[in-house]
Motif scaffolding. Structure first.
Motif, short mmCIF file in Angstrom:
data_model
loop_
_atom_site.label_atom_id
_atom_site.label_comp_id
_atom_site.label_asym_id
_atom_site.label_seq_id
_atom_site.Cartn_x
_atom_site.Cartn_y
_atom_site.Cartn_z
N TRP A 179 6.07 4.00 0.46
CA TRP A 179 6.91 5.15 0.82
C TRP A 179 8.04 4.74 1.76
O TRP A 179 9.19 5.16 1.58
N ASP A 180 7.71 3.93 2.75
CA ASP A 180 8.74 3.49 3.70
C ASP A 180 9.87 2.75 2.99
O ASP A 180 11.04 2.96 3.28
N ASP A 239 0.86 -1.19 0.00
CA ASP A 239 0.00 0.00 0.00
C ASP A 239 0.90 1.24 0.00
O ASP A 239 2.11 1.15 0.16
N ASN A 240 0.26 2.40 -0.17
CA ASN A 240 1.03 3.62 -0.38
C ASN A 240 1.97 3.93 0.79
O ASN A 240 3.12 4.32 0.59
N HIS A 241 1.47 3.71 1.99
CA HIS A 241 2.28 4.02 3.17
C HIS A 241 3.54 3.16 3.22
O HIS A 241 4.66 3.66 3.38
N ASN A 242 3.34 1.85 3.04
CA ASN A 242 4.48 0.93 3.04
C ASN A 242 5.42 1.20 1.86
O ASN A 242 6.63 1.07 1.99
#
Ligand code: ATP
Ligand code: MG
Lengths: 227, 309
Positions: free
Chosen positions: A174-175, A169-172
């Motif tokens: 980015w990480d 997902d977008n959050h992961n």
């Protein structure tokens, strides 16, 4: 340093997956490779790993022509390159620690060094607490971190990532991209194939765009390294 | 096969060993089938060996008793007899020759028929009735050569007659040969079955580990590293599959020797078992090498076929 000189690759007689591609990637660079599905990005990665040989042209990595590498020498050559995939490719029957240690066992690292290196890698990717977990007990983002730790444990000079955030997902995503950037800051050359244009735009790096086996644009964005 | 003797780092050795054991464990049913077949092979081989080894000693004993007798032409001089002896000595299949003079033959005859009674024999003193019976008794180290030897002996100048017992020689030779054929046949068939099963086991192992092997190769594992666990798997199956039947045979054989020695003392003249130590000092290394060798070969051939790394 990675150099492609007029590289073409045709799987079978027909439309080439790569068509006369020439590229220069300097040591320490961070490069995004983007493009439509089927444009030849994964083919490029496979050529860099010498999983495939070009139909014509030559690839030179760290001063060595891949065409000149004999079959027997391929393992040694690959130890200079770390690789990460969309589907993580972890060993499901081994825990996080063993998955990372595995990459070192493969190249006959002494156990003493493995015991020192693996925890270092785990803390770098922020998974020190989960070293005993099995892949199925981890989220996608965590699994990709393990894969990155495995790719880097042998200190390769180059890291190749084929859609490393494709399953996240977008959050992961980015990480993971931030982690790859950190790794690049420490001196590793990083090549990332991705479809996530939002992140590509935001990170302001060199972006190589491919279409039907040809490089259609090669731009340096923002404060990215000069040639 | 080159490369298999390459020196391994200790940690790599233990890792490889562990992976080999893991292969066997993960693939329990196939491994068990392989070990069982292997055990059956080695068990039969061992059983066979024990029988043959024991039989062979009996044959040897009988063989050493088989003699060919050579009589000389009438009135042959001692020089002629000596010359005949020299011709006999040329033959490699002859283990021993004994000269029996006419006087000795007469004495021997007297011992048997007159119970050594001197007075009875003295009557013939002047004229030995067996004057023409001086001869050589020839003992052979290989009875199968008997007919060749007889033909040769008959061609020697000064030889009147050659006597031999063809039946004993032929029976023993035929039996020996039969044992040879049967053993070769059984061992060949079992060998094929064992190699086939081990090959199947390793193939399954490779299939299960395909993904892992692909990852290993991308990380930079050498062919040697990728293959080693499968070789270890084959060798371990071979080792376990020969250790089990050897232990079983050892117990059985030593019990049998003791049992027969105890209960059938009257048999001990005819049936003398080779000592346990003598049988197993040969059988153990041979069976282990055979088992480990088959295991190695089975996995090596399979890897060559399915693991083009
Ligand atoms: N093993 C193969 N045999 C034959 N053709 C292939 C093979 N692998 C890829 N191709 C073809 O080569 C072309 C380029 O494929 P490639 O996988 O490099 O694309 P890609 O840019 O990675 O696409 P995606 O973004 O979907 O991963 C495609 O037309 C594909 O069908
Ligand atoms: Mg792709």
């Amino acid at each position: 340093m990675i150099i492609l000189e007029n590289v073409s690759k045709a799987y079978k007689a027909g439309i080439p997956a790569l068509n006369d591609v020439s590229l220069h990637i300097n040591t320490g660079e961070f490069v995004f490779i983007v493009g439509d599905s089927g444009s030849g990005k994964s083919t490029l990665i496979k050529l860099l790993l010498k999983e495939l040989d070009p139909t014509s042209g030559d690839i030179i990595i760290n001063g060595k022509s891949l065409n000149g590498i004999r079959r027997k020498q391929i393992p040694k050559f690959r130890r200079n390159i770390g690789v990460v995939f969309q589907d993580f490719r972890l060993l499901k029957d081994r825990n996080v620690y063993e998955n990372i240690a595995f990459a070192q066992r493969v190249i006959a690292t002494p156990t003493k060094k493995i015991k020192r290196r693996v925890p270092m890698m785990l803390s770098m990717v922020g998974l020190a607490a989960k070293y005993k977990s099995y892949p199925r007990q981890l989220s996608g983002g965590e699994q990709q971190r393990v894969a990155i730790a495995r790719a880097l444990v042998n200190e390769p000079k180059i890291l190749l990532a084929d859609e490393p955030t494709g399953n996240l997902d977008n959050h992961n995503a980015w990480d993971i991209m931030k982690l790859l950037d950190e790794i690049n800051q420490k001196g590793t050359t990083v090549l990332v194939v991705t479809h996530n244009l939002e992140i590509v735009k935001a990170m302001k790096k060199r972006v190589i765009t491919m279409k039907k086996g040809v490089v259609v644009s090669d731009e340096r964005m923002g404060e990215s390294h000069a040639d | 096969m080159n490369g298999w003797v390459k020196v391994m780092r200790i940690s790599t050795f233990f890792y490889t060993l562990k992976q080999g054991i893991k292969n066997i464990w993960r693939n329990k049913i196939f491994s068990l089938a392989s070990i069982a077949t292997m055990s059956a092979c080695i068990f039969l081989f061992g059983l066979f060996y024990a029988i043959v080894a024991n039989f062979q000693t009996i044959v040897k004993e009988v063989e050493s008793g088989v003699a060919v007798t050579v009589f000389f032409e009438r009135g042959a001089s001692p020089e002629v007899m000596e010359e005949v002896g020299a011709q006999i000595d040329k033959r490699t299949e002859v283990s021993k020759k004994v000269f029996v003079s006419a006087d000795e033959a007469w004495e021997e005859f007297g011992k048997v028929y007159f119970s050594g009674d001197q007075s009875l024999m003295e009557g013939f003193e002047a004229d030995n009735p067996l004057a023409e019976s001086a001869h050589y008794e020839i003992y052979m180290n290989d009875v199968s050569m008997q007919s060749t030897l007889v033909t040769y002996l008959q061609s020697i100048e000064g030889v009147r007659e050659v006597r031999s017992s063809d039946i004993a020689a032929n029976t023993l030779t035929d039996f020996n040969r039969l044992i040879g054929y049967v053993s070769a046949g059984i061992i060949l068939i079992l060998l094929c079955v064992a190699v086939f099963l081990i090959s199947n086991t390793v193939t399954t192992g490779i299939t299960v580990r395909r993904e892992e092997i692909a990852i290993m190769k991308l990380i930079g594992a050498t062919d040697y590293f990728v293959r080693s666990p499968f070789i270890v798997e084959g060798i371990l199956i071979g080792f376990i599959g020969s250790a089990i039947p050897l232990a079983l045979l050892y117990v059985m054989y030593s019990r049998l020797v003791v049992y027969v020695g105890d209960k059938f003392i009257w048999l001990s003249n005819m049936l003398r078992f080779l000592p346990v130590k003598e049988v197993f000092s040969t059988l153990v290394p041979v069976a282990l090498i055979l088992g480990v060798g088959i295991g190695f070969l089975g996995s090596r051939l399979t890897i060559r076929k399915h693991l083009k790394v």
